[in-house]
Enzyme design. Structure first.
Site, PDB file in Angstrom:
ATOM      1  N   LEU A 229      22.665   5.777  21.344  1.00  0.00           N
ATOM      2  CA  LEU A 229      22.650   5.148  20.029  1.00  0.00           C
ATOM      3  C   LEU A 229      21.717   3.939  19.994  1.00  0.00           C
ATOM      4  O   LEU A 229      21.874   2.999  20.780  1.00  0.00           O
ATOM      5  CB  LEU A 229      24.074   4.734  19.634  1.00  0.00           C
ATOM      6  CG  LEU A 229      24.224   4.095  18.250  1.00  0.00           C
ATOM      7  CD1 LEU A 229      23.831   5.090  17.156  1.00  0.00           C
ATOM      8  CD2 LEU A 229      25.666   3.618  18.043  1.00  0.00           C
ATOM      9  N   ASP A 230      20.741   3.981  19.068  1.00  0.00           N
ATOM     10  CA  ASP A 230      19.814   2.873  18.835  1.00  0.00           C
ATOM     11  C   ASP A 230      19.031   2.465  20.074  1.00  0.00           C
ATOM     12  O   ASP A 230      18.602   1.321  20.211  1.00  0.00           O
ATOM     13  CB  ASP A 230      20.551   1.651  18.260  1.00  0.00           C
ATOM     14  CG  ASP A 230      21.113   1.916  16.879  1.00  0.00           C
ATOM     15  OD1 ASP A 230      20.503   2.697  16.130  1.00  0.00           O
ATOM     16  OD2 ASP A 230      22.180   1.355  16.554  1.00  0.00           O
ATOM     17  N   GLN A 231      18.811   3.401  20.979  1.00  0.00           N
ATOM     18  CA  GLN A 231      18.082   3.103  22.210  1.00  0.00           C
ATOM     19  C   GLN A 231      16.789   3.904  22.330  1.00  0.00           C
ATOM     20  O   GLN A 231      16.127   3.844  23.363  1.00  0.00           O
ATOM     21  CB  GLN A 231      18.973   3.379  23.430  1.00  0.00           C
ATOM     22  CG  GLN A 231      20.248   2.563  23.492  1.00  0.00           C
ATOM     23  CD  GLN A 231      19.986   1.067  23.579  1.00  0.00           C
ATOM     24  OE1 GLN A 231      19.183   0.616  24.392  1.00  0.00           O
ATOM     25  NE2 GLN A 231      20.646   0.304  22.734  1.00  0.00           N
TER      26      GLN A 231
END
Length: 286
Positions: A229-231
């Protein structure tokens, strides 16, 4: 009569002498004229090499398959390249996923309508009905797919069916976490936008959290979506300076303005084949 067309070549490989000459000579033999060439190497010698090349060429549609096969055999294999060749006349098909916030969505649709995004927006998919009229005003099909903790698998299957012919998905503030199975089928073909507060201000109402913390900069990040997530690899970021004088509503307005401009730039660069992913980073020839 033959027609002049343009194509874009992206290359990633280990840097070594002779790459530019080999590539240039190959396309010269096909009668191509190189009109733009950007390159970057991570080290003066022996680093990782990246190239973006644009060319003008006659009868591209008739020769591109032969050209790809020949390039792989005579150039790419020798230099162990990862590469892609794009016919610039083939417009990418794009679907947009959104929830209730409309700022990023409407900016994309307006710029697309004005011819500033060279693509075909096939549809907008949302887990709410709120933005149906706004989307349909642009002549774009709107699909509602409700998502809950009980129907997530079925909902994602329905979304997949709606966007299966697309080349890119854009999450314009889509407030649902896509599963690892979903993202795996769209490797480096989903672009997301979020506020740059992450991971400092996670959870609900990040702008209020930022206000309470007294931040001096707010911004936004556009990145490719991965299972983490969001990486995913970052494509574009921007910030805006703020002060103690800005209240929550003002921070939110400034942040949303940054979000939409950052997302639009990231989408445009992807559509123009300006982004090369390397590990968890990107090289962007903008």
């Amino acid at each position: 009569m033959s027609q002049l067309a343009t194509a874009t070549l992206l290359i990633k490989c280990q840097d070594r002498a002779g790459i530019v000459q080999a590539v240039s000579e190959f396309f010269y033999r096909y009668g191509a004229n190189i009109i733009s060439l950007d390159q970057y190497s991570t080290e003066p010698e022996g680093g990782q090499y990246f190239m973006r090349l644009e060319m003008a060429i006659n009868d591209l549609d008739n020769i591109i398959d032969n050209m790809k096969g020949s390039f792989e055999h005579t150039v790419a294999r020798i230099y162990q390249m990862e590469w892609k060749l794009f016919d610039n006349s083939k417009r990418k098909k794009v679907a947009i996923l959104v929830s209730k916030y409309d700022h990023a969505l409407l900016d994309l649709l307006w710029r697309w309508q004005q011819g500033q995004l060279d693509c075909e927006i096939t549809c907008v998919v949302s887990n709410h009905h709120d933005l149906r009229q706004a989307v349909e005003n642009f002549g774009v099909p709107f699909h509602h797919v409700a998502v809950s903790k009980d129907n997530k698998v079925q909902a994602e299957a329905e979304i997949q069916a709606l966007v299966k012919d697309c080349d890119l998905l854009v999450l314009a503030r889509y407030m649902q976490i896509l599963s690892a199975e979903f993202t795996a089928t769209w490797h480096m073909k989903i672009i997301n936008i979020h506020h740059s507060f992450l991971p400092a201000f996670v959870g609900a109402d990040p702008y209020r959290q930022a206000y309470e913390k007294g931040v001096k900069l707010i911004g936004a990040t556009a990145h490719y979506v991965t299972a983490d997530l969001d990486q995913g690899p970052i494509i574009e970021q921007d910030v805006h300076r703020v002060s103690h004088r800005h209240h929550v509503a003002e921070l939110r307005a400034i942040g949303q303005d940054v979000e939409r401009s950052v997302l639009t730039r990231a989408v445009r660069w992807h559509l123009q084949n300006r982004v090369i992913v390397t590990g968890n980073k990107t090289v962007v020839f903008n």
